[in-house]
Structures are given as C-alpha cells and as structure tokens.
Design an enzyme around this catalytic site. Structure first.
Site, mmCIF file in Angstrom:
data_model
loop_
_atom_site.group_PDB
_atom_site.id
_atom_site.type_symbol
_atom_site.label_atom_id
_atom_site.label_comp_id
_atom_site.label_asym_id
_atom_site.label_seq_id
_atom_site.Cartn_x
_atom_site.Cartn_y
_atom_site.Cartn_z
ATOM 1 N N GLU A 174 -27.675 3.671 -7.354
ATOM 2 C CA GLU A 174 -28.329 2.587 -8.111
ATOM 3 C C GLU A 174 -28.440 2.916 -9.591
ATOM 4 O O GLU A 174 -29.472 3.380 -10.059
ATOM 5 C CB GLU A 174 -29.725 2.316 -7.555
ATOM 6 C CG GLU A 174 -29.729 1.662 -6.199
ATOM 7 C CD GLU A 174 -31.116 1.264 -5.734
ATOM 8 O OE1 GLU A 174 -32.110 1.599 -6.416
ATOM 9 O OE2 GLU A 174 -31.216 0.624 -4.682
ATOM 10 N N GLU A 263 -27.601 -0.170 1.226
ATOM 11 C CA GLU A 263 -29.027 0.061 1.381
ATOM 12 C C GLU A 263 -29.742 -1.277 1.399
ATOM 13 O O GLU A 263 -29.489 -2.123 0.535
ATOM 14 C CB GLU A 263 -29.538 0.909 0.204
ATOM 15 C CG GLU A 263 -30.852 1.590 0.461
ATOM 16 C CD GLU A 263 -31.333 2.364 -0.777
ATOM 17 O OE1 GLU A 263 -30.737 3.407 -1.111
ATOM 18 O OE2 GLU A 263 -32.305 1.907 -1.390
ATOM 19 N N TRP A 297 -32.407 1.242 5.052
ATOM 20 C CA TRP A 297 -33.212 2.328 4.490
ATOM 21 C C TRP A 297 -34.549 2.357 5.204
ATOM 22 O O TRP A 297 -35.241 1.348 5.174
ATOM 23 C CB TRP A 297 -33.403 2.084 2.996
ATOM 24 C CG TRP A 297 -34.177 3.141 2.278
ATOM 25 C CD1 TRP A 297 -35.516 3.139 1.991
ATOM 26 C CD2 TRP A 297 -33.662 4.373 1.747
ATOM 27 N NE1 TRP A 297 -35.856 4.289 1.322
ATOM 28 C CE2 TRP A 297 -34.735 5.059 1.155
ATOM 29 C CE3 TRP A 297 -32.390 4.961 1.734
ATOM 30 C CZ2 TRP A 297 -34.584 6.302 0.550
ATOM 31 C CZ3 TRP A 297 -32.248 6.190 1.124
ATOM 32 C CH2 TRP A 297 -33.338 6.850 0.532
#
Ligand code: IDC
Length: 344
Positions: A174, A263, A297
């Site tokens: 990210e 995710e 996640w």
C-alpha cells in the site's frame, strides 16, 4: 415422426449434460481440492492475465479466494504447513498471502523474516495452494525507500520459485502519501522490480500497488505498465469503503486493468471498529461479477475485529480451530469460503 422425437430428445439430453458439466466446472472453481482430490494448482495451473481477467492455464476466468497472514513479525507461527493445510481442507482456501512488513519490526531490521515467507511458499508447493509473496509497504509509504532491498529480495524469490506456478508476487502492498505518486514513484519502482523478477520468471503474476493505500486504481488505469501478467492492487475495508471505491474500480476495469484484491477486511480500515457483514457481502457481489480474486485480512489472535481468531487463541500455530476459537469475522469468512454463505 419417431425419428424427430428421438432427435429432439437427443438435443435435450445434450443440453442437460452440457449444462451440468458447466455447472460442475463452476463449482470446481470454488474448491480448494475437487472431488477427485486435485488441488487448485493442479487444476488451474499456470495463471495468466488477459485484459482485465485472471485466467486458468486452459483459459477459463478464475476468482481465487483466500487468507492473508497478519504481519509475519508477529504472526509467523501460522506460516506453517499444518495451519495452511487446515485452511485448505477446512476453510476451502485456495490462496495464502505471506505479508512481510518492512518497518515496524519487519524485514529491514529482521531479515530472518524472509524464512517465514519461504516456509509459506514451501508449504504452498506441498499443498497445491497459490501463494502471494507480499512486500508489505505500509507505514514506510514510499516503495522507493527500500527499493534496493526489494530488488535483492524479489531477485532471490524469482530464482528460487519462479518455475512454480504457485507463486504470485505482490511488490508493494500500500503505497501512500501525496508525494507517492503513480507516475513519479510507484510506476518507476514497479518497472524496476518487474524487470528484475522477469530475468528469472517469465510468467508468474506480478501485482502492483496503487496510490492511496491501493485504492487509486483509476490512476494506474490511465497509465498502465507494459508487460505481461501484471495486475493491480485494490484494497477495501467494508466498514470504510463502499460504492465510491467500487465505481472507481469499475472505471479501471472498463479500461482493461486487471485487479486483484490482495487484502480486504470485514472491519473499518483501522482493522477494528466492528464487523460489517452486509457491506462485505456487497463487495463480494461486485467481485464475483467481475471475477476478481480476494484475500482476507488477517490470520491473527490479536483480538481485533478484522482478525480471524479470538484474542490469544492458538498461540502455538496448530490450526484445527474449534468454533469458539474463531472471531465473528473468522466464522463469517470461513462460511463464505466454504460456500455456506452464498454470494449473489
Ligand atoms: C494493521 C493491523 C493492526 C496493526 C497495523 C499497523 O491490522 O493490528 O496495528 O496494521 O501495523 C492495511 C494494511 C495492514 C493493516 C490493515 C488494518 O495493509 O497492514 O494492518 N490495513 O489497518 N491497509 C488498510 C487496512
């Protein structure tokens, strides 16, 4: 007359057989191991990307579903074959993500965490699972900060595992921050890492992070990377992200960008704040429609809402969890993966 009747019956029979074969195939694609005992990798083989779609070796669209480790600096105990076997056989998981943080006690200060990634990959090879090697850029924001390390790491991984169809590379989880732009930072980083991986691995999937914590897939879609079997990361947390992000994703897909949700959480983006089952299901409907793979996640017993285990459950990493060891999210995600909760 009789002949015609036979003809009509024959056509109907063909249609019925054809239809049931097709629906078997549909079911088969949602199983970690099929009725003949064949694993996901045995059935789907070498994956590839065509336009916005992930395809099996024989060209069928594929949506993989699975579980992400929590940061391996804390949750390495679950990165073992016993736990992954349990997730495959009891949870119907097809893909595992080994999330290796860089900072916050991650790889940069504790390089031995690479061995937990290796454990994950070795287990996946033995179990016929797909596995994502995740270079978990997070609080460090800018992937260029540790680019040198990334080049060495992925070079080694590609040399060791590039010949196995099980492996997917996620090269920056990210990226985030105003200064961490697609054109100026992320794309050049990705091109460098992809070039390194492709020296040794010509074909496995490489997944590239997108700006703003892997949400600005529309920006990547305007200026995609040249090359084959490249996908782009889309992340969501059901309590925080909804229709607006799906609209953005849809635009990117229309432009031909191949997305992978490496995710996603049932909670808010903090990892806590509640479990948003209905909102999560809205996302799954969207992902099913576009056949986008997703990974949840995360496998942790930290006690946060997005975590799959209740606080302090299974401290040793043995798997074989009973219902009371699973959190609300854990029970929910398990049912989805087991196809006990149907996605519209
Ligand atoms: C979170 C963990 C949380 C931890 C935090 C900082 O769930 O326990 O304190 O990281 O290390 C992400 C990140 C992922 C985050 C997760 C939830 O990729 O590392 O994990 N999240 O906040 N992006 C959006 C949400």
């Amino acid at each position: 007359m009789k002949k015609r009747l036979f003809h009509a019956l024959f056509v109907i029979l063909l249609a019925v057989v054809g239809f049931s074969l097709l629906s078997c195939q549909g079911d088969d694609r949602l199983l970690s191991v099929d009725k003949q005992g064949r694993t996901a990798v045995e059935r789907f083989g070498q994956l590839r990307v065509e336009g916005p779609r992930l395809l099996t070796a024989d060209g069928r669209p594929l949506q993989l579903r699975g579980i992400s480790s929590y940061g391996l600096q804390y949750a390495a105990k679950y990165a073992n074959e016993g736990v992954l076997r349990w997730l495959r056989d009891d949870w119907n998981m097809q893909i595992w993500r080994a999330a290796m943080y860089l900072s916050e006690g991650g790889y940069i200060t504790q390089p031995s965490q690479k061995e937990r990634v290796v454990d994950s990959v070795e287990a996946a090879l033995n179990l016929g699972l797909y596995v994502i090697i995740d270079w978990h850029v997070h609080l460090d924001r800018n992937p260029q900060m540790y680019q040198k390390y990334a080049l060495d790491f992925f070079s080694e991984m590609a040399q060791r595992y590039g010949s196995y169809p099980n492996v997917l590379y996620e090269i920056c989880n990210e990226p985030n921050g105003k200064d961490v732009t697609w054109n100026g930072v992320i794309k050049p980083y990705a091109e460098a890492v992809i070039a390194e991986i492709r020296k040794y691995d010509p074909d496995n999937i490489i997944i590239v992070g997108t700006p703003t914590w892997s949400q600005d897939v529309d920006i990547a879609a305007r200026d995609p990377i040249q090359g084959t079997n490249i996908m782009y990361t889309l992340h969501f947390y059901a309590g925080t992200h909804g229709q607006e992000l799906r609209d953005k994703a849809e635009k990117a897909i229309e432009k031909g960008l191949a997305l992978f949700v490496t995710e996603c959480g049932t909670s808010k983006a903090t990892g806590g704040g509640g479990v948003f089952e209905d909102k999560f299901m809205e996302w799954l409907t969207f992902l099913k429609k576009h056949q986008i793979s997703w990974v949840n996640w995360s496998l942790t017993n930290k006690g946060e809402d997005s975590g799959l285990l209740v606080m302090n459950a299974d401290r040793e990493g043995k798997g074989h969890w009973t219902d009371d060891q699973l959190s609300q999210s854990g029970k929910f995600i398990r049912k989805i993966l087991r196809n006990e909760i149907k996605v519209k």
